[in-house]
Design a protein around this motif. Sequence first.
Motif, PDB file in Angstrom:
ATOM      1  N   ARG A 185      -8.701 -12.690   0.984  1.00  0.00           N
ATOM      2  CA  ARG A 185      -8.777 -14.155   0.925  1.00  0.00           C
ATOM      3  C   ARG A 185      -7.945 -14.786   2.032  1.00  0.00           C
ATOM      4  N   VAL A 186      -6.735 -14.272   2.239  1.00  0.00           N
ATOM      5  CA  VAL A 186      -5.871 -14.818   3.285  1.00  0.00           C
ATOM      6  C   VAL A 186      -6.509 -14.641   4.654  1.00  0.00           C
ATOM      7  N   GLU A 187      -7.063 -13.442   4.901  1.00  0.00           N
ATOM      8  CA  GLU A 187      -7.698 -13.190   6.199  1.00  0.00           C
ATOM      9  C   GLU A 187      -8.924 -14.073   6.396  1.00  0.00           C
ATOM     10  N   GLN A 188      -9.679 -14.265   5.329  1.00  0.00           N
ATOM     11  CA  GLN A 188     -10.852 -15.140   5.443  1.00  0.00           C
ATOM     12  C   GLN A 188     -10.441 -16.579   5.720  1.00  0.00           C
ATOM     13  N   ARG A 189      -9.364 -17.034   5.094  1.00  0.00           N
ATOM     14  CA  ARG A 189      -8.869 -18.378   5.367  1.00  0.00           C
ATOM     15  C   ARG A 189      -8.405 -18.509   6.812  1.00  0.00           C
ATOM     16  N   ARG A 190      -7.735 -17.471   7.314  1.00  0.00           N
ATOM     17  CA  ARG A 190      -7.295 -17.506   8.708  1.00  0.00           C
ATOM     18  C   ARG A 190      -8.481 -17.554   9.658  1.00  0.00           C
TER      19      ARG A 190
END
Length: 292
Positions: A249-254
């Motif tokens: 999720r964090v990587e997708q947000r980035r």
Amino acid sequence: MRGYRTIKYSLFCCCYVFWVASSVLVAAGVYAKIAKEKDVIDTLTVDPALVLILIGSVMFFINVFGCLGALRNAKCLLRTFLGILLVILLLQIGVTVLGYIFSEKVIQRTEQLMLRALVGYREDLDLENAIDFIQKKFQCCGVQAFTDWSLNAYFNCSETNPSLEACAVPFSCCTGLQSQTVMNTMCGYGVQRAEGSSAQEEVYTAGCLEQILWWSKHHLLLVGGLAGALLLVELCLVCLAAAQISRIRVEQRRVEQRRVEQRRAESRQRRKESPWLPAVRPFPEPDANTSS
């Protein structure tokens, strides 16, 4: 990024190990199933081969979700894997609590299953080997006593029984097997006719249910350690799966934020390069020669 890769490949390695172990269980169960005689009637409660196939198949499919989800960063597969693990974990805790509360009923049910296995002793080679292993390991015979073997059609102690093993018990009930260089498989013949004192010299007279319960009570640390280790492994897999989902999720947000910033930068660049924007751009001064 380094922590993300550590979580990802740790989860993949753990799932891969269990995936290989489950494949071995399924292969062993299938081999045992094929090696059996075709006229044997199998039931899940007393057939070790079916139990191995069932447990191995469930583990196989669960760990496939974990392996593919970790390797491909698929949130859907990881959520499925995490959900199944949580359900299994809750079921284990619930069964443990209910087993402790209704311990007497659990013992009664276990006794019934053991008696059913006793009746089918000669009908299933895998079941026969499992019972022999238990009786030799725990130095016991039968479920409550060695006379329980009279429930088996081959060992039934009655005058109408034409079996050569009538009133006998399996060789695994015999004492002193470890000291024998040549195993005497007929050592338990006629033991059910003997009295308690004389029978005790030939075979183990204590029941296996009592011996297993006694062993469990006197090895609580070992039993608790094995249960705790299994619970710890499951908790580690749950934590790794949850952490992997969070990292994805964090990587997708980035990535999404970078895309938005890139779109904004491209929009600003196009605005700068456009001759019509901004609207307040001053017009060029007319040439003096042209105006004259």
